[in-house]
Design an enzyme around this catalytic site. Structure first.
Site, mmCIF file in Angstrom:
data_model
loop_
_atom_site.group_PDB
_atom_site.id
_atom_site.type_symbol
_atom_site.label_atom_id
_atom_site.label_comp_id
_atom_site.label_asym_id
_atom_site.label_seq_id
_atom_site.Cartn_x
_atom_site.Cartn_y
_atom_site.Cartn_z
ATOM 1 N N ARG A 1 -24.810 -12.945 -0.489
ATOM 2 C CA ARG A 1 -25.377 -13.175 0.812
ATOM 3 C C ARG A 1 -24.043 -12.874 1.852
ATOM 4 N NH1 ARG A 1 -24.522 -15.564 5.648
ATOM 5 N NH2 ARG A 1 -24.011 -17.477 4.517
ATOM 6 N N ASP A 2 -23.141 -13.913 1.929
ATOM 7 C CA ASP A 2 -22.361 -13.804 3.257
ATOM 8 C C ASP A 2 -21.374 -12.464 2.914
ATOM 9 O OD1 ASP A 2 -21.202 -14.495 5.557
ATOM 10 O OD2 ASP A 2 -19.754 -15.998 4.577
ATOM 11 N N HIS B 1 -16.586 -24.121 4.133
ATOM 12 C CA HIS B 1 -16.861 -22.564 3.853
ATOM 13 C C HIS B 1 -15.822 -22.107 4.881
ATOM 14 C CE1 HIS B 1 -19.331 -18.840 3.966
ATOM 15 N NE2 HIS B 1 -18.823 -18.640 4.788
ATOM 16 N N HIS C 1 -13.039 -18.715 5.953
ATOM 17 C CA HIS C 1 -12.757 -17.355 5.753
ATOM 18 C C HIS C 1 -11.140 -17.089 5.804
ATOM 19 C CE1 HIS C 1 -16.701 -15.132 6.949
ATOM 20 N NE2 HIS C 1 -16.853 -16.678 6.276
ATOM 21 N N CYS D 1 -18.522 -12.602 9.159
ATOM 22 C CA CYS D 1 -19.762 -12.786 10.045
ATOM 23 C C CYS D 1 -20.126 -11.556 11.080
ATOM 24 C CB CYS D 1 -19.873 -14.100 10.668
ATOM 25 S SG CYS D 1 -21.365 -14.666 11.894
ATOM 26 N N ASN E 1 -14.485 -13.703 3.109
ATOM 27 C CA ASN E 1 -14.432 -14.942 2.699
ATOM 28 C C ASN E 1 -13.006 -15.146 1.865
ATOM 29 O OD1 ASN E 1 -17.177 -16.265 3.340
ATOM 30 N ND2 ASN E 1 -17.439 -14.026 2.786
#
Length: 316
Positions: free
Chosen positions: A22-23, A214, A216, A247, A256
């Site tokens: 996903r990310d 979470h 980055h 994002c 990430n």
């Protein structure tokens, strides 16, 4: 010089959620096929992932890379004991997730007032309160909800995000019954001292919440921030295979932290993850090939520490 013998409170085990499907992929120009996504998800699970974010149920025009999440969710072979989750933005997203067999969904909001107002014309608190119908639907249909608080540590529009603002958003999530929350460094502005302070205080103020971090690696502090989170008592972390992602709605945000880098660091520290590192490295190499460019993964460039040691042994 006596530097003391105090033992730091490192965890014996951490839980790493793979968010690459996903990310990671949502910010890539390369559009992977449904078959490629299913392959990657299944290989990550085979490598030991117990939590994996398979995609997002959002409007395809907003994030075209996630347009086939419904099909991905239906095609993957589910393994008992593995949590397959997805990101949603509204009630329609939850309905799509349920129809595709997903039992856990994540709602996200920006802690930054400037970022929230720029993207939704609503304050963070107003956004979370608008999720109440999602929470009611989830409760009626037996779905689990988690929440992600983006820009928890800093915002490219606002700058510093005060802890008081993060607390306000957390309180709103708790009002609608969310028990698992992620503090997300969407813009890569967090530093280890700040992470330790924020995590220590949110754990003390909201002890019944399961906390996730979470990060980055925009400015190279991702793994240092993980370590600060560990020392503050956090054991749940997100990471993306090959270190891809970012994002699309946060200017300047890059990839990430790489799952394989995080696993390698933990294993070198004697912290269990449940992952087969070699299997995850193989996944990361496949990801790099699929997207067609190099990535920010350190392990893909340098290899494991043990590779060097073994190579030297072979030469003697």
């Amino acid at each position: 010089m006596d530097i003391g013998t105090k033992t730091l409170p490192w965890p014996s085990r951490v839980i790493v959620c793979e968010v690459g499907p996903r990310d990671g992929l949502q910010n890539e120009k390369a559009m992977l096929t449904t078959e490629q996504k299913v392959e990657l998800i299944e290989r990550v699970v085979q490598a030991g992932a117990k939590i994996i974010e398979i995609g997002s149920f959002v409007h395809p025009q907003a994030v075209p890379q996630m347009a086939d999440t419904d099909e991905v969710a239906k095609r993957i072979k589910r393994v008992d004991g593995v949590e397959y989750r997805a990101l949603v933005l509204n009630l329609r997203g939850i309905e799509r997730a349920e129809a595709a067999g997903i039992k856990k969904v994540k709602l996200t909001v920006s802690a930054s007032r400037a970022h929230s107002l720029a993207n939704s014309k609503r304050t963070p608190e107003e956004v979370v309160r608008s999720f109440s119908e999602c929470a009611e639907y989830a409760a009626r249909h037996g779905l689990e909800l988690s929440g992600a608080i983006a820009t928890s540590f800093g915002c490219s529009l606002q700058g510093n995000v005060p802890l008081e603002q993060v607390f306000s958003v957390i309180a709103c999530f708790r009002e609608i019954g969310v028990k698992e929350l992620s503090l997300s460094d969407s813009t890569g502005m967090a530093n280890p001292r700040q992470v330790y302070e924020y995590c220590t205080k949110v754990r003390a103020a909201f002890p019944k919440v399961t906390w996730v971090l979470h990060f980055h690696n925009t400015r190279g502090m991702g793994l240092a921030n993980v370590m600060a989170g560990m020392l503050a008592g956090i054991v749940h972390f997100d990471a993306s295979f090959a270190g891809i992602g970012g994002c699309p709605f946060a200017p300047g945000a890059t990839g990430n932290i790489a799952t394989e880098d995080l696993i390698h660091m933990c294993h070198e520290m004697g912290i269990a993850t449940g992952y087969d590192l070699d299997a995850m490295l193989a996944v990361a190499r496949s990801v790099r090939e699929m997207i067609g460019h190099d990535t920010a993964s350190f392990l893909l460039k340098a290899g494991k520490c043990s590779d060097i040691v073994n190579a030297k042994s072979d030469n003697h």
